[in-house]
Design an enzyme around this catalytic site. Structure first.
Site, PDB file in Angstrom:
ATOM      1  N   ARG A  77       0.841  -1.199   0.000  1.00  0.00           N
ATOM      2  CA  ARG A  77       0.000   0.000   0.000  1.00  0.00           C
ATOM      3  C   ARG A  77       0.886   1.263   0.000  1.00  0.00           C
ATOM      4  NH1 ARG A  77      -5.841   0.469  -0.181  1.00  0.00           N
ATOM      5  NH2 ARG A  77      -6.098   2.649   0.296  1.00  0.00           N
ATOM      6  N   ASN A 119     -11.328  17.019  -0.219  1.00  0.00           N
ATOM      7  CA  ASN A 119     -12.170  15.838  -0.451  1.00  0.00           C
ATOM      8  C   ASN A 119     -13.634  16.234  -0.307  1.00  0.00           C
ATOM      9  OD1 ASN A 119     -12.739  12.987  -0.787  1.00  0.00           O
ATOM     10  ND2 ASN A 119     -13.260  12.962   1.392  1.00  0.00           N
ATOM     11  N   HIS A 121     -17.366  14.505   0.729  1.00  0.00           N
ATOM     12  CA  HIS A 121     -17.938  13.315   1.381  1.00  0.00           C
ATOM     13  C   HIS A 121     -19.457  13.470   1.455  1.00  0.00           C
ATOM     14  CE1 HIS A 121     -18.190   9.879   4.024  1.00  0.00           C
ATOM     15  NE2 HIS A 121     -18.988  10.588   4.804  1.00  0.00           N
ATOM     16  N   ASP A 153      -6.771  14.834   5.911  1.00  0.00           N
ATOM     17  CA  ASP A 153      -5.665  14.614   6.850  1.00  0.00           C
ATOM     18  C   ASP A 153      -5.425  13.106   6.949  1.00  0.00           C
ATOM     19  OD1 ASP A 153      -7.611  13.593   8.501  1.00  0.00           O
ATOM     20  OD2 ASP A 153      -7.436  15.141  10.044  1.00  0.00           O
ATOM     21  N   GLY A 155      -6.633  10.854   8.834  1.00  0.00           N
ATOM     22  CA  GLY A 155      -7.735   9.996   9.278  1.00  0.00           C
ATOM     23  C   GLY A 155      -8.698   9.715   8.129  1.00  0.00           C
ATOM     24  N   ASP A 157     -11.889  10.742   6.634  1.00  0.00           N
ATOM     25  CA  ASP A 157     -12.878  11.828   6.591  1.00  0.00           C
ATOM     26  C   ASP A 157     -12.864  12.671   7.868  1.00  0.00           C
ATOM     27  OD1 ASP A 157     -13.736  10.933   4.037  1.00  0.00           O
ATOM     28  OD2 ASP A 157     -15.045   9.456   4.965  1.00  0.00           O
TER      29      ASP A 157
HETATM   30  C1  GRF Z   1     -19.853  11.568  -4.300  1.00  0.00           C
HETATM   31  O1  GRF Z   1     -21.071  11.586  -3.615  1.00  0.00           O
HETATM   32  C2  GRF Z   1     -18.677  11.470  -3.346  1.00  0.00           C
HETATM   33  O2  GRF Z   1     -18.838  12.217  -2.180  1.00  0.00           O
HETATM   34  C3  GRF Z   1     -18.720  10.010  -3.034  1.00  0.00           C
HETATM   35  O3  GRF Z   1     -18.943   9.403  -4.282  1.00  0.00           O
HETATM   36  C4  GRF Z   1     -19.667  10.303  -5.101  1.00  0.00           C
HETATM   37  C5  GRF Z   1     -18.880  10.512  -6.355  1.00  0.00           C
HETATM   38  O4  GRF Z   1     -19.660  10.947  -7.383  1.00  0.00           O
HETATM   39  N1  GRF Z   1     -17.543   9.571  -2.331  1.00  0.00           N
HETATM   40  P1  GRF Z   1     -19.060  11.319  -8.810  1.00  0.00           P
HETATM   41  O5  GRF Z   1     -18.084  10.222  -9.211  1.00  0.00           O
HETATM   42  O6  GRF Z   1     -18.392  12.653  -8.709  1.00  0.00           O
HETATM   43  O7  GRF Z   1     -20.251  11.350  -9.730  1.00  0.00           O
END
Ligand code: GRF
Length: 212
Positions: A77, A119, A121, A153, A155, A157
């Site tokens: 990884r 990011n 989420h 960071d 962690g 999310d």
């Molecule tokens: C988003 O909701 C993102 O937060 C999640 O996966 C989705 C990705 O959508 N982790 P896309 O590939 O940008 O259409």
């Protein structure tokens, strides 16, 4: 780095995707609509952790360079993480945007791009982190959920929050219907947050993100 007529830098974005890439598309559309100088940034490359995804096809249609860096092509990884960091570094980004990128980056990546990797989420952090934020909010019986744009960071999310948007959970929602409504809010939030950071800069003080 290119500059606007007013002398402001146009920031370089590398976007990472794993799936359909609608968040990437929202960024590309806004940059196309306003012009990179006005928006403050342009996408210089798109990377993925898997091949054959629509996010990469969107990048190719936009004439952007792409790269794929798969975990399974690396012995460990950590090696994958270093290779990903090297791919990204080759495009000299000011900001890295993880837009539906379904991998946790590691030490080497964060050493180079920590504090400038954004990011998105699909839940209101710190509630429902991880790969199933939409499903987990539904299963919990929450009445509202939403999305969070945040810095990455070390962690899962857990990084400082840049912006959040709220979405109501409706009776009868399933994961896919709810996720679609979240993504509508998420795309607007991401485009707005990245543009503000690109144009104004930012600093992180503890858990607070300050965009002057
Ligand atoms: C988003 O909701 C993102 O937060 C999640 O996966 C989705 C990705 O959508 N982790 P896309 O590939 O940008 O259409």
């Amino acid at each position: 780095m290119a500059a606007t007529p007013a002398g402001r830098a146009v920031r370089r974005l590398v976007v990472l995707v794993s799936g359909s890439g609608t968040n990437l598309q929202a960024l590309l559309d806004e940059i196309e609509r306003t012009g990179a100088e006005e928006y403050g940034a342009r996408v210089v490359a798109v990377g993925a952790d898997r091949s054959g995804v629509e996010g990469l096809a969107r990048a190719e249609r936009a004439g952007l360079p792409t790269f794929v860096c798969r975990v399974r092509d690396h012995a460990t990884r950590a090696e994958w993480d270093a290779a990903l960091a090297a791919h990204v570094a080759a495009y000299e980004p000011d900001l890295v945007i993880s837009a539906g990128f379904m991998k946790i980056v590691g030490k080497e990546f964060l050493a180079r791009f920590g504090g400038r990797t954004v990011n998105t989420h699909p839940a209101l952090l710190p509630s429902f982190p991880g790969a199933h934020g939409v499903r987990d909010a539904l299963a919990y019986g929450a009445r509202v959920t939403g999305c969070t744009v945040h810095f990455v960071d070390d962690g899962v999310d857990t990084g400082p929050v840049i912006a959040q948007g709220v979405v109501e959970i409706r009776d009868g929602d399933d994961e896919s219907a709810l996720h679609e409504r979240i993504k509508e809010v998420e795309r607007r939030l991401l485009v707005e947050a990245v543009g503000r950071i690109a144009r104004n800069g930012h600093r992180i003080e503890g858990r607070k993100v300050i965009i002057p």
